[in-house]
Write a protein that holds these residues in place. Sequence first.
Motif, PDB file in Angstrom:
ATOM      1  N   CYS A 294     -18.451   3.303  10.056  1.00  0.00           N
ATOM      2  CA  CYS A 294     -18.432   2.117  10.884  1.00  0.00           C
ATOM      3  C   CYS A 294     -16.984   1.727  11.241  1.00  0.00           C
ATOM      4  CB  CYS A 294     -19.138   0.991  10.166  1.00  0.00           C
ATOM      5  SG  CYS A 294     -19.195  -0.522  11.115  1.00  0.00           S
ATOM      6  N   ILE A 295     -16.099   1.798  10.274  1.00  0.00           N
ATOM      7  CA  ILE A 295     -14.706   1.430  10.520  1.00  0.00           C
ATOM      8  C   ILE A 295     -14.094   2.355  11.563  1.00  0.00           C
ATOM      9  CG2 ILE A 295     -12.418   1.210   9.473  1.00  0.00           C
ATOM     10  CD1 ILE A 295     -14.365  -0.947   8.587  1.00  0.00           C
ATOM     11  N   ASN A 296     -14.403   3.632  11.487  1.00  0.00           N
ATOM     12  CA  ASN A 296     -13.868   4.585  12.449  1.00  0.00           C
ATOM     13  C   ASN A 296     -14.356   4.264  13.855  1.00  0.00           C
ATOM     14  OD1 ASN A 296     -12.427   6.745  13.354  1.00  0.00           O
ATOM     15  ND2 ASN A 296     -14.008   8.237  12.855  1.00  0.00           N
TER      16      ASN A 296
ATOM     17  N   ASN B  51     -12.222   2.709  17.465  1.00  0.00           N
ATOM     18  CA  ASN B  51     -12.240   3.265  18.812  1.00  0.00           C
ATOM     19  C   ASN B  51     -11.981   2.179  19.855  1.00  0.00           C
ATOM     20  OD1 ASN B  51     -12.652   5.899  18.089  1.00  0.00           O
ATOM     21  ND2 ASN B  51     -14.875   5.749  18.195  1.00  0.00           N
ATOM     22  N   CYS B  52     -12.281   0.943  19.501  1.00  0.00           N
ATOM     23  CA  CYS B  52     -11.943  -0.176  20.383  1.00  0.00           C
ATOM     24  C   CYS B  52     -10.433  -0.371  20.291  1.00  0.00           C
ATOM     25  CB  CYS B  52     -12.650  -1.449  19.954  1.00  0.00           C
ATOM     26  SG  CYS B  52     -14.427  -1.373  20.108  1.00  0.00           S
ATOM     27  N   ARG B  53      -9.762  -0.255  21.384  1.00  0.00           N
ATOM     28  CA  ARG B  53      -8.301  -0.290  21.389  1.00  0.00           C
ATOM     29  C   ARG B  53      -7.744  -1.595  20.834  1.00  0.00           C
ATOM     30  NH1 ARG B  53      -4.559   2.702  24.261  1.00  0.00           N
ATOM     31  NH2 ARG B  53      -2.583   1.637  24.598  1.00  0.00           N
ATOM     32  N   ARG B  54      -8.404  -2.685  21.132  1.00  0.00           N
ATOM     33  CA  ARG B  54      -7.912  -3.983  20.686  1.00  0.00           C
ATOM     34  C   ARG B  54      -8.003  -4.137  19.168  1.00  0.00           C
ATOM     35  NH1 ARG B  54      -9.204  -9.637  23.651  1.00  0.00           N
ATOM     36  NH2 ARG B  54      -8.084 -10.952  22.220  1.00  0.00           N
ATOM     37  N   VAL B  55      -9.039  -3.571  18.573  1.00  0.00           N
ATOM     38  CA  VAL B  55      -9.175  -3.650  17.113  1.00  0.00           C
ATOM     39  C   VAL B  55      -8.138  -2.758  16.444  1.00  0.00           C
ATOM     40  CG1 VAL B  55     -10.714  -3.178  15.170  1.00  0.00           C
ATOM     41  CG2 VAL B  55     -11.610  -4.261  17.225  1.00  0.00           C
ATOM     42  N   ALA B  56      -7.921  -1.571  16.999  1.00  0.00           N
ATOM     43  CA  ALA B  56      -6.997  -0.622  16.379  1.00  0.00           C
ATOM     44  C   ALA B  56      -5.554  -1.120  16.415  1.00  0.00           C
ATOM     45  CB  ALA B  56      -7.100   0.720  17.075  1.00  0.00           C
ATOM     46  N   THR B  57      -5.164  -1.787  17.507  1.00  0.00           N
ATOM     47  CA  THR B  57      -3.778  -2.236  17.632  1.00  0.00           C
ATOM     48  C   THR B  57      -3.577  -3.673  17.170  1.00  0.00           C
ATOM     49  OG1 THR B  57      -4.192  -2.853  19.915  1.00  0.00           O
ATOM     50  CG2 THR B  57      -3.275  -0.658  19.506  1.00  0.00           C
ATOM     51  N   ARG B  58      -4.658  -4.398  16.973  1.00  0.00           N
ATOM     52  CA  ARG B  58      -4.641  -5.781  16.513  1.00  0.00           C
ATOM     53  C   ARG B  58      -3.705  -6.648  17.354  1.00  0.00           C
ATOM     54  NH1 ARG B  58      -4.364  -8.391  10.465  1.00  0.00           N
ATOM     55  NH2 ARG B  58      -4.985 -10.425  11.185  1.00  0.00           N
ATOM     56  N   TYR B  59      -4.122  -6.883  18.593  1.00  0.00           N
ATOM     57  CA  TYR B  59      -3.371  -7.747  19.502  1.00  0.00           C
ATOM     58  C   TYR B  59      -3.440  -9.222  19.100  1.00  0.00           C
ATOM     59  CZ  TYR B  59      -2.886  -3.951  22.876  1.00  0.00           C
ATOM     60  OH  TYR B  59      -2.574  -2.786  23.500  1.00  0.00           O
ATOM     61  N   ASP B  60      -4.503  -9.609  18.415  1.00  0.00           N
ATOM     62  CA  ASP B  60      -4.696 -11.015  18.064  1.00  0.00           C
ATOM     63  C   ASP B  60      -3.726 -11.435  16.975  1.00  0.00           C
ATOM     64  OD1 ASP B  60      -6.923 -11.224  19.821  1.00  0.00           O
ATOM     65  OD2 ASP B  60      -8.095 -10.137  18.320  1.00  0.00           O
TER      66      ASP B  60
ATOM     67  N   ALA C 212     -17.212  -6.455  18.562  1.00  0.00           N
ATOM     68  CA  ALA C 212     -17.243  -4.993  18.648  1.00  0.00           C
ATOM     69  C   ALA C 212     -18.377  -4.427  17.797  1.00  0.00           C
ATOM     70  CB  ALA C 212     -15.899  -4.420  18.214  1.00  0.00           C
ATOM     71  N   ALA C 213     -18.621  -5.005  16.621  1.00  0.00           N
ATOM     72  CA  ALA C 213     -19.707  -4.540  15.756  1.00  0.00           C
ATOM     73  C   ALA C 213     -21.065  -4.808  16.396  1.00  0.00           C
ATOM     74  CB  ALA C 213     -19.617  -5.212  14.395  1.00  0.00           C
ATOM     75  N   ILE C 214     -21.206  -5.959  17.036  1.00  0.00           N
ATOM     76  CA  ILE C 214     -22.456  -6.283  17.733  1.00  0.00           C
ATOM     77  C   ILE C 214     -22.680  -5.302  18.873  1.00  0.00           C
ATOM     78  CG2 ILE C 214     -23.545  -7.984  19.242  1.00  0.00           C
ATOM     79  CD1 ILE C 214     -22.257 -10.139  17.436  1.00  0.00           C
TER      80      ILE C 214
END
Length: 41
Positions: free
Chosen positions: A1-3, A7-16, A29-31
């Motif tokens: 699931c984490i992998n 794949n969502c770019r925003r989650v991987a780079t953590r823009y927030d 993203a999980a939904i």
Amino acid sequence: CINRLKNCRRVATRYDHTASSFLGFVQLAAIRLWISFVHAA
């Protein structure tokens, strides 16, 4: 699931900048992954 979430770019780079907004986007993203899984079955 984490992998798959990474794949969502925003989650991987953590823009927030805040933890709550990051958690909110991880939940969205999980939904999105869950909906695609349910419709594929």
